[in-house]
Scaffold this active site. Structure first.
Site, PDB file in Angstrom:
ATOM      1  CG  ASP A  51     -53.138 -35.571  15.311  1.00  0.00           C
ATOM      2  OD1 ASP A  51     -54.117 -36.258  14.962  1.00  0.00           O
ATOM      3  OD2 ASP A  51     -52.795 -35.437  16.496  1.00  0.00           O
ATOM      4  CG  ASP A  78     -42.061 -41.547  24.492  1.00  0.00           C
ATOM      5  OD1 ASP A  78     -42.324 -40.902  25.519  1.00  0.00           O
ATOM      6  OD2 ASP A  78     -41.157 -41.223  23.698  1.00  0.00           O
TER       7      ASP A  78
END
Length: 755
Positions: free
Chosen positions: A136, A461
């Protein structure tokens, strides 16, 4: 008529860890807490604000302990038998492995490279594996490091499999010299492999300090004039395994990807990166199972993939219902047992309900579950029901849900129907893969809403995890010895505080969004006890408020000369409660081989992170709900120890691996994280001093030894702050923080005595 042949042994077994003694202790503590609340109610005085505040705080603590008791009631995990896999399974399923990184400075490429090399060398057929690295930060240095690592992998992977090496991250493996005869084949191979790894490390280090290599090759043209937050999609096949026969000398596919980023387009942090990984891997290899690890979490157990497959491939109802397999997170540079104890007791506890929560790393996912499939959509044999087939496989519906790429839609259909994916040239998919990385590809689709990793939280998550459990799926927990994955902890107090704030903020965000367990326990397929388990985690940030007040109440009562704790025989409730809780938590640590010091450090840091870091998470979420600001994902800094050959001395792996043996000292900086803790220590010290010199106000309810002991206990728990007042440099509290805390403490003392 009974069959003559005995049934085949299972690939895995669910192990229950119930203990009636521990249940009794949990209930005893809960009973004492309820007794304390009852005493408060029976002896309440409407004019005594302290009594009411204490009652409210203790009500919160009682509710938290009720949630903990619910979690720990029926602990369980799985024992796997990977050695039986080859006998039972004719052909192992493919697995796509995802590695995520976002910043080449805070996450050095050499750490990423070691994680990738450890994944490439696992005990699993190379033609069944593919490794995708999401960058990223769009760093040419990370791509360069991967290219060099893929060359070294052709030496490293065969070496690991030939000699059955357990630790398959080179930087950790080469920290100790092998016990082998000089001149033996293994010794020669070891020396040669170590030299090649040192060359790789040197190349990466040299490239870090110079960029001459960037202009030397056409392969880096895509990185020219790019910024970490402003660049086009880049997808590159670093290495393609064209052998395809599973030979031990083969190296799995390695693919580098970096999705498009633009300053005016929100990219959803790690969740957005994971969804792009799912799409690209779906085009290229479309494995039914996916492993994701953080860039610093290397493989510490070579059979990790085979162990997870034992869960998924076991022919049972539980395995058909299993959406993901989670491994505990462990760290090579930490001697503190907080996370180990948390995962062993609470992690196993949640695993005994509907399954563990997804922890963001070290997790094997089922692709079709990540594509939004619910448990009700399956038949008894695990295939799609007729209703689900009509619902999911209509082309118009798939395009609306997954985007307008025909190749992507076809791969989704294959994944949902569990069709084998034909091998093909990875580079044939590059053009389509780049299109799916555009900022606007997910616009008006279900990515991040019902499909893939879910958005709207910095803790993607757990947000994704509760979404999966809400669709009726279960999950499984494997607690192997040695640990399956090892990573590095953030070093120093400031980095830890940033991480804790990010976690608590993200979890609190979920409590107030559509995935909230307060909603799920009534109108979704998540089990009631599982909802309570999620509620315990999501309420971390909210616990900061009662804990902060309770740390200040003994000091206030000592200065105000009022009673906080019961008197006479009823004081025994508090003494018994504190005593049993301390002995219970100490036993949990010592039962796992940790020291009393480790237990104390954990108890101390538990109070510090709650009253300091988690407190700011509450402010973050309030500002977000009011629309004043947005939460920000901050990457924590990763470090790795230097690779040096050991001298042969016998030390534990943790002792050898820990890079900072100046541990025990807490680090500070000028951020506001350390203001609440400094304030708490100064207030309690002032209260003790005021008690000694007779500064207490007159006519109160009468404070006593119990309140003084409460102040002493608070100071002991915040001892790192007391030490920090007398240290210098990074181990000392900055003068600016001390002066602010001193002003607030003086104000607190004046108001307490004045009232």
């Amino acid at each position: 008529m009974a069959e003559s042949s005995s049934p085949l042994p299972p690939l895995c077994e669910r192990i229950s860890h119930k203990s009636y003694f521990l249940r009794a202790v949990d209930l005893t503590i809960l009973g004492l807490l309820l007794s304390l609340l009852l005493y408060r109610i029976l002896h309440v005085n409407q004019k005594d604000t302290v009594w009411i505040v204490a009652f409210l705080c203790e009500t919160c603590f009682t509710f938290v302990w009720l949630l903990i008791t619910n979690i720990k009631w029926s602990p369980a995990d799985y024992k796997t038998y990977p050695e039986r896999l080859d006998e039972r399974v004719h052909e192992l399923p493919p697995v796509d492995m995802f590695v995520t990184t976002a910043d080449p400075v805070r996450e050095p490429p050499l750490i990423v490279v070691n994680t990738v090399l450890s994944l490439l060398a696992v005990n699993y057929p190379a033609n069944k594996l593919a490794c995708y690295v999401s960058d990223d930060g769009c760093s040419p240095l990370t791509y360069f490091s991967l290219k060099e690592a893929s060359k070294f992998a052709k030496i490293w992977v065969p070496f690991c499999k030939k000699y059955n090496v357990r630790v398959r991250a080179p930087f950790m493996y080469f920290r100790n010299s092998p016990e082998a005869a000089e001149g033996s084949e293994f010794s020669k191979d070891w020396e040669m492999t170590k030299r090649e790894y040192e060359k790789l490390s040197q190349k990466v280090e040299d490239a870090t300090g110079s960029s001459h290599w960037l202009d030397a090759e056409d392969d880096f043209e895509a990185f020219l004039n790019t910024k970490s937050n402003d660049h086009s999609t880049i997808v590159k096949v670093v290495w393609e395994n064209k052998g395809g026969v599973g030979d031990e000398k083969e190296v799995p596919h390695v693919v580098y990807i970096s999705r498009e980023k633009r300053p005016n387009h929100f990219h959803h942090y790690k969740a957005g990166a994971m969804n792009f990984l799912v799409r690209v891997s779906g085009l290229m290899t479309n494995a039914p199972y996916m492993l994701n690890v953080d860039c610093d979490m290397y493989v510490n157990e070579a059979d990790v993939v085979r162990q997870a497959m034992c869960i998924f491939l076991q022919k049972s109802m539980d395995s058909n219902h299993c959406a993901f397999v989670q491994y505990p997170q462990d760290f090579y540079d930490s001697n503190v047992g907080e996370l180990t104890v948390l995962q062993l007791y609470l992690g196993r506890g949640i695993a005994g309900i509907q399954g563990p929560q997804y922890a963001g790393s070290g997790c094997f996912h089922t692709r079709r579950v990540m594509y939004g499939l619910s448990l009700d959509d399956l038949g008894d044999d695990g295939s799609l029901s007729s209703i689900a087939t009509r619902k999911y496989l209509a082309e118009e519906s798939l395009t609306r849900e997954f985007g307008n790429s025909k190749e992507m839609v076809k791969s989704v259909v294959d994944a949902l129907q569990r069709k084998p994916f034909p091998q093909k040239n990875l580079k044939d998919s590059l053009e389509t893969a780049q299109e799916m990385g555009h900022c606007h590809y997910e616009y008006q689709t279900s990515w991040g809403k019902n499909i893939g990793w879910l958005y709207d939280s910095t803790t993607e998550d757990v947000n994704t995890s509760i979404g999966i459990h809400s669709r009726g799926w279960t999950s499984s927990y494997i607690f192997p010895d040695p640990p399956a994955f090892l990573g590095c902890m953030p070093q120093g107090g400031p980095e830890v505080m940033v991480q804790q704030r990010r976690w608590a903020t993200g979890l609190l965000e979920i409590l107030f969004n559509k995935q909230s367990p307060l909603i799920g326990m009534f109108c979704r397929k998540i089990r009631f006890r599982q909802s309570l388990a999620y509620l315990y985690v999501f309420s971390w940030g909210l616990r900061s408020i009662p804990e902060l007040f309770y740390c200040l109440l003994p000091a206030y009562c000592l200065l105000h000369n009022s009673a906080l704790f019961p008197k006479g025989v009823y004081l025994g409730i508090i003494i018994t409660l504190v005593g049993i809780h301390c002995l219970y938590t100490l036993w949990e640590f010592m039962n796992l081989g940790f020291s009393i010091q480790s237990w104390y450090v954990t108890q101390s840091f538990g109070r510090i992170k709650t009253t300091c870091s988690w407190l700011f998470s509450v402010l973050d979420v309030i500002l977000k709900l009011l629309g004043i600001s947005k939460t920000v994902f901050i990457v924590t800094k990763k470090t790795m120890p230097e690779t040096k050959s050991g001298s042969g001395s016998k030390k534990s792996q943790r002792e050898v691996d820990c890079p900072n043996q100046d541990s025990g000292k807490f680090e500070f900086d000028g951020s506001l994280y350390f203001l609440p803790g400094t304030f708490i220590v100064l207030v309690n010290l002032a209260a003790l001093a005021g008690c000694l010199v007779g500064l207490q106000s007159r006519g109160g309810g009468g404070s006593g030894l119990a309140e003084a002991c409460g102040c002493i206990l608070v100071v002991i728990l915040f001892l790192p702050f007391l030490k920090g007042m007398f240290e210098k440099g990074k181990y000392g509290i900055p003068f600016s923080t001390l002066s602010k805390a001193a002003f607030l403490a003086a104000l607190f003392v004046v108001l307490s005595v004045g009232n």
